[in-house]
Design a protein around this motif. Structure first.
Motif, PDB file in Angstrom:
ATOM      1  N   LYS A  88       6.094  63.260 -53.376  1.00  0.00           N
ATOM      2  CA  LYS A  88       6.975  62.114 -53.671  1.00  0.00           C
ATOM      3  C   LYS A  88       7.042  61.217 -52.435  1.00  0.00           C
ATOM      4  O   LYS A  88       7.021  59.986 -52.542  1.00  0.00           O
ATOM      5  N   VAL A 136       5.727  57.093 -51.895  1.00  0.00           N
ATOM      6  CA  VAL A 136       6.441  55.923 -51.354  1.00  0.00           C
ATOM      7  C   VAL A 136       5.745  55.379 -50.103  1.00  0.00           C
ATOM      8  O   VAL A 136       5.784  54.181 -49.844  1.00  0.00           O
ATOM      9  N   SER A 190      15.675  68.971 -47.074  1.00  0.00           N
ATOM     10  CA  SER A 190      14.944  68.109 -48.012  1.00  0.00           C
ATOM     11  C   SER A 190      15.738  67.851 -49.283  1.00  0.00           C
ATOM     12  O   SER A 190      15.280  67.140 -50.163  1.00  0.00           O
ATOM     13  N   THR A 224      15.853  62.730 -48.719  1.00  0.00           N
ATOM     14  CA  THR A 224      15.328  62.291 -47.434  1.00  0.00           C
ATOM     15  C   THR A 224      15.745  63.261 -46.359  1.00  0.00           C
ATOM     16  O   THR A 224      16.594  64.086 -46.563  1.00  0.00           O
ATOM     17  N   SER A 263       7.985  70.609 -41.438  1.00  0.00           N
ATOM     18  CA  SER A 263       9.454  70.505 -41.436  1.00  0.00           C
ATOM     19  C   SER A 263       9.928  70.069 -42.814  1.00  0.00           C
ATOM     20  O   SER A 263       9.136  69.656 -43.663  1.00  0.00           O
ATOM     21  N   GLY A 293      13.754  64.363 -43.036  1.00  0.00           N
ATOM     22  CA  GLY A 293      13.177  63.431 -42.061  1.00  0.00           C
ATOM     23  C   GLY A 293      12.199  62.422 -42.614  1.00  0.00           C
ATOM     24  O   GLY A 293      11.422  61.834 -41.858  1.00  0.00           O
ATOM     25  N   HIS A 294      12.221  62.200 -43.937  1.00  0.00           N
ATOM     26  CA  HIS A 294      11.297  61.191 -44.462  1.00  0.00           C
ATOM     27  C   HIS A 294      11.934  59.810 -44.338  1.00  0.00           C
ATOM     28  O   HIS A 294      12.894  59.497 -45.042  1.00  0.00           O
TER      29      HIS A 294
HETATM   30  N1  LIG Z   1      11.926  62.071 -53.260  1.00  0.00           N
HETATM   31  C1  LIG Z   1      11.440  62.082 -52.028  1.00  0.00           C
HETATM   32  N2  LIG Z   1      11.068  60.924 -51.431  1.00  0.00           N
HETATM   33  C2  LIG Z   1      10.567  60.924 -50.180  1.00  0.00           C
HETATM   34  N3  LIG Z   1      10.395  62.039 -49.443  1.00  0.00           N
HETATM   35  C3  LIG Z   1      10.749  63.217 -49.969  1.00  0.00           C
HETATM   36  C4  LIG Z   1      11.290  63.297 -51.286  1.00  0.00           C
HETATM   37  N4  LIG Z   1      11.536  64.610 -51.540  1.00  0.00           N
HETATM   38  C5  LIG Z   1      11.187  65.290 -50.435  1.00  0.00           C
HETATM   39  N5  LIG Z   1      10.703  64.472 -49.495  1.00  0.00           N
HETATM   40  C6  LIG Z   1      10.226  64.848 -48.165  1.00  0.00           C
HETATM   41  O1  LIG Z   1       9.084  65.704 -48.310  1.00  0.00           O
HETATM   42  C7  LIG Z   1       9.087  66.704 -47.298  1.00  0.00           C
HETATM   43  C8  LIG Z   1       8.903  68.074 -47.898  1.00  0.00           C
HETATM   44  O2  LIG Z   1       9.795  68.294 -48.977  1.00  0.00           O
HETATM   45  P1  LIG Z   1      10.281  69.759 -49.389  1.00  0.00           P
HETATM   46  O3  LIG Z   1      11.017  69.643 -50.666  1.00  0.00           O
HETATM   47  O4  LIG Z   1      10.986  70.382 -48.232  1.00  0.00           O
HETATM   48  O5  LIG Z   1       8.959  70.608 -49.522  1.00  0.00           O
HETATM   49  P2  LIG Z   1       7.764  70.559 -50.579  1.00  0.00           P
HETATM   50  O6  LIG Z   1       6.970  69.363 -50.291  1.00  0.00           O
HETATM   51  O7  LIG Z   1       7.047  71.810 -50.298  1.00  0.00           O
HETATM   52  O8  LIG Z   1       8.398  70.507 -51.934  1.00  0.00           O
HETATM   53  C9  LIG Z   1      10.390  66.557 -46.528  1.00  0.00           C
HETATM   54  O9  LIG Z   1      10.092  65.953 -45.294  1.00  0.00           O
HETATM   55  C10 LIG Z   1      11.247  65.668 -47.412  1.00  0.00           C
HETATM   56  O10 LIG Z   1      12.105  64.823 -46.662  1.00  0.00           O
END
Ligand SMILES: Nc1ncnc2c1ncn2[C@@H]1O[C@H](COP(=O)(O)OP(=O)(O)O)[C@@H](O)[C@H]1O
Ligand SMILES: O=P(O)(O)OC[C@H]1O[C@](O)(COP(=O)(O)O)[C@@H](O)[C@@H]1O
Ligand SMILES: [Mg+2]
Length: 505
Positions: free
Chosen positions: A213, A217, A358, A505, A182, A185-186
């Motif tokens: 990323k 965290v 995201s 997030t 998905s 939702g982080h």
């Molecule tokens: N800066 C961030 N800090 C914490 N979680 C993040 C951050 N950026 C993206 N996420 C989380 O990582 C997951 C995947 O991110 P996404 O950008 O959709 O795909 P990808 O990992 O392939 O780049 C999502 O659940 C998103 O909420």
């Protein structure tokens, strides 16, 4: 050797410019952890391998040194193990070499592992899942492994899936991810609460820059709470835009599958008068898939990528080139990466500025846009009647299983992650650096993005194979080169630019 005081960066300085960008270890914040002999010592398959265990001091050089004296030159290029060097070797940035260690920090029956996949699909996800499960089970005797259902949010709002070698036995033959994925939702504290409540002590996180990323965290929060939990990332990106690593898994498969779309476009275009086949390929910010698919095919007449600005009208523009090519050859194929020409699109369409869950910017469909522009241009100019067919194979490419060579690569990545976590390393991601597997700190792969460098040889090869215009004047090219040199000095990194994306997030 000196350790840096910064918790985020674990730098070890050696003599004459040697720097080890090390990854954290559980003992950095939990002293006196007991160790155990690695069970692989008595594994008949591995015990016969000469030097199977990795020396604690082995590191991998980020860059191959190019030297001009012939003696040194031969030494570098004729003896590949040179890339793996000892910590006393004075040669720039290094990463810790991946692989099994003599001592491990977990007993087999103590391990409770979990695996999560996040972000967009990529061929090979199931192979990585399979090989983490089988690696843990067969090499380390671990049998408590959970799949987190549906990405990060699955930690706190879904049930888990028990993963055993039997469950994952043939999943590498299927596309997608059996544990689902998905975006968005982080929620760090909810995720770490769930890890703590379930008694999980090894977390394997498969995903792209956003996911890594998020993994960083999670690691920080786990460390803050003082938990004996190893966090290991396996980088995933079909776009191949993650820096430091040689290549991301699934990329080869994607390039191979893209050939089918290009072949179809070529057949369609070649079977009709003034036929134009337009194929849109993935690549939000980096045109690697488009570039390699073009080079692999040899049927492409023009490849447009985000890194290389282009224009439509006037001398040296795309319309002029199309007209010339159709007159010469009667048909042509254009490959366009999804992030190419976004500046032109926002000029002509109202900029939408929408984001996915995201926080990634949702791009407008450049393939559709350019197809309409070309059709409109030739119709309005009454120059020639063209027949244009547009193919967007994005989801067909992403959804296929990985090919054989990606399967092998996925296996090695998964096993490197397992060896690292068992050896007590944490807060790391695995990757191939200069042909050797290494443990890389999260920040190194999330702070920048890898891009095609249009002043490098590969793009020159592409221009010479398609014969397309570079769309750049001599002045612009000189400026590009100057800018590149400047970046090179600042970043000391071949083809990366700062990743400016905000936390999402
Ligand atoms: N800066 C961030 N800090 C914490 N979680 C993040 C951050 N950026 C993206 N996420 C989380 O990582 C997951 C995947 O991110 P996404 O950008 O959709 O795909 P990808 O990992 O392939 O780049 C999502 O659940 C998103 O909420
Ligand atoms: O339609 P979705 O699932 O949001 O995915 C589209 C995006 O996924 C990708 O294939 C890969 O993106 P991520 O690496 O961020 O997951 C992009 O090339 C594309 O823009
Ligand atoms: Mg991403």
């Amino acid at each position: 050797m000196e350790h840096s005081g910064n918790l985020q960066l674990k730098l070890v300085d050696g003599d004459a410019g040697y720097v080890l960008e090390d990854v954290p270890h559980l003992t950095d914040y939990i002293p006196d952890l007991p160790t155990y002999p690695n069970p692989l010592r008595s594994n008949p398959a591995y015990s016969v391998v000469k030097q199977y265990f990795v020396d604690v001091d082995h590191t991998v050089a980020q860059k191959v040194i190019y030297a001009s004296t012939s003696k040194f030159f031969w030494f570098v290029f004729l003896s590949p193990p040179f890339i793996v060097v000892h910590k006393d070797d004075p040669r720039g940035t290094h990463f810790r070499r991946a692989g099994p260690r003599q001592k491990v920090y977990f007993e087999s029956d103590e391990v409770h592992a979990c695996i999560v996949t996040c972000g967009g699909l990529c061929p090979g996800l199931n192979t990585v899942i399979r090989e983490i499960v089988c690696g843990l089970y067969h090499m380390y005797g671990v049998n408590k492994i959970l799949g987190i259902d549906g990405g990060y949010r699955g930690f706190y709002c879904k049930n888990t899936i028990d993963l055993t070698p039997k469950v994952v036995n043939d999943i590498h033959k299927r596309g997608g991810t059996i544990i689902k994925t998905s975006r968005g939702g982080h929620d760090t504290s909810k995720i770490v609460d769930s890890i703590q409540d379930r008694g999980i002590n090894q977390v394997y996180i498969i995903g792209g820059d956003g996911t890594q990323k998020g993994a960083a965290v999670i690691y920080e929060e786990i460390r803050h709470r003082g938990l004996k939990v190893a966090v290991a990332g396996i980088p995933k990106t079909i776009d191949n835009d993650i820096p430091v690593i040689d290549k991301s898994f699934g990329f080869d498969t994607a390039v191979e599958e893209a050939q089918r779309a290009i072949d179809a476009a070529h057949v369609e275009a070649g079977s009709i008068e003034n036929g134009i086949g337009v194929v849109k390929l993935m690549g939000r910010y980096s045109g690697f898939i488009a570039m390699y698919a073009t080079l692999g095919s040899r049927d492409v007449d023009c490849c447009l990528i985000p890194e290389s600005p282009f224009y439509l009208e006037g001398r040296g523009g795309l319309y002029e080139y199309i007209e010339k090519r159709l007159k010469e050859n009667g048909h042509m194929v254009i490959v366009i990466a999804e992030g190419a020409g976004q500046d032109l699109l926002s000029e002509s369409l109202q900029s939408m500025n929408h984001q996915d869950a995201s926080g990634n910017k949702l791009l407008q469909d450049v393939g559709l846009w350019i197809s309409q522009k070309i059709k409109h241009h030739f119709a309005s100019q009454h120059k020639m009647a063209i027949n244009l067919k547009y193919i967007d194979p994005t989801y067909m490419i992403r959804a296929i299983p990985s090919n054989a060579s990606d399967n092998v690569y996925c296996t090695l990545l998964a096993h490197s992650a397992v060896h690292g976590a068992m050896a007590g390393y944490t807060g790391f991601t695995v990757g191939l650096v200069n042909g050797r597997h290494a443990y890389i700190p999260f920040n190194r792969i999330t702070e920048k993005q890898k891009n095609v460098v249009i002043t490098d040889r590969m793009w020159a090869r592409l221009l010479s194979s398609t014969n397309q215009p570079s769309f750049l004047s001599h002045k612009e090219l000189a400026e590009f080169k100057k800018e590149k040199q400047h970046q090179h000095q600042l970043l000391d990194d071949e083809n990366c630019k700062d990743n400016k994306s905000e936390p999402k997030t």
